[in-house]
Design a protein around this motif. Sequence first.
Motif, short mmCIF file in Angstrom:
data_model
loop_
_atom_site.label_atom_id
_atom_site.label_comp_id
_atom_site.label_asym_id
_atom_site.label_seq_id
_atom_site.Cartn_x
_atom_site.Cartn_y
_atom_site.Cartn_z
N CYS A 97 0.45 -0.85 0.11
CA CYS A 97 0.06 -0.08 0.53
C CYS A 97 1.03 1.42 -0.10
CB CYS A 97 -0.68 -0.15 1.14
SG CYS A 97 -2.15 1.48 1.25
N LYS A 98 0.30 2.22 -0.86
CA LYS A 98 1.21 3.60 -0.45
C LYS A 98 0.25 4.64 -0.77
CE LYS A 98 3.61 6.48 -4.27
NZ LYS A 98 4.25 6.64 -5.39
N ALA A 99 0.70 5.42 -0.36
CA ALA A 99 -0.02 7.29 0.46
C ALA A 99 0.41 7.85 -0.33
CB ALA A 99 -0.23 7.46 1.59
N THR A 100 0.12 8.96 -0.72
CA THR A 100 1.33 10.70 -0.93
C THR A 100 -0.06 11.41 -0.49
OG1 THR A 100 1.53 9.25 -3.37
CG2 THR A 100 2.04 11.17 -3.39
N PRO A 104 5.39 17.08 -0.83
CA PRO A 104 4.89 15.48 -1.27
C PRO A 104 5.44 14.35 -0.80
CG PRO A 104 5.51 15.74 -3.42
CD PRO A 104 5.63 17.52 -2.75
N GLY A 105 4.88 14.18 0.24
CA GLY A 105 5.08 12.41 0.89
C GLY A 105 4.89 11.41 0.30
N ASN A 106 5.68 10.66 0.28
CA ASN A 106 5.19 8.78 -0.45
C ASN A 106 5.91 7.94 0.97
OD1 ASN A 106 4.46 9.88 -3.15
ND2 ASN A 106 7.00 9.76 -3.24
N TYR A 107 4.28 7.23 0.96
CA TYR A 107 4.41 6.44 2.43
C TYR A 107 4.08 5.23 2.08
CZ TYR A 107 4.08 11.08 4.56
OH TYR A 107 4.63 12.31 4.57
N TRP A 108 5.11 3.70 2.25
CA TRP A 108 4.79 2.76 2.04
C TRP A 108 4.19 1.27 3.61
CZ3 TRP A 108 5.02 1.75 -2.79
CH2 TRP A 108 5.24 1.91 -3.49
N GLY A 109 3.61 1.02 3.16
CA GLY A 109 3.19 -0.68 4.14
C GLY A 109 3.80 -1.28 3.99
N GLN A 110 3.96 -2.52 5.04
CA GLN A 110 5.29 -3.65 5.22
C GLN A 110 4.84 -3.93 4.03
OE1 GLN A 110 1.98 -3.08 6.56
NE2 GLN A 110 1.21 -5.53 7.23
#
Length: 118
Positions: A97-100, A104-110
């Motif tokens: 999963c990725k959230a933006t 802008p920042g990008n965040y990732w799940g495990q």
Amino acid sequence: QVQLVESGGGLVAAGDSLRLSCAASGRTFSMSSMGWFRQAPGKEREFVATISWSAVGTSRYADSVKGRFTISRDSAKNTVYLQMNNLRPEDTAVYYCKATDSGPGNYWGQGTQVTVSS
């Protein structure tokens, strides 16, 4: 910062369905989109689907999953889902999963493993 927790992966047979979930927490008010990527062994991570966090909720899909996968969201729960139907062995991968956000920042799940047996 946005934290993401995925769930819903597993081992299924070809033709079966699975639903993945990704719950976001933290600075969720600044999110602009959420989506799913996947990475198969020996391959690069690839785009699967994305949905905007605007009122319209525009979605986009990779050609390989169009007509089989559906991305949806529950804005009140800050959660995005990926309904995967008619799964194929080539869908086997770790799904991320990725959230933006507006940074802008990008965040990732495990990541969560999806394995489709033939």
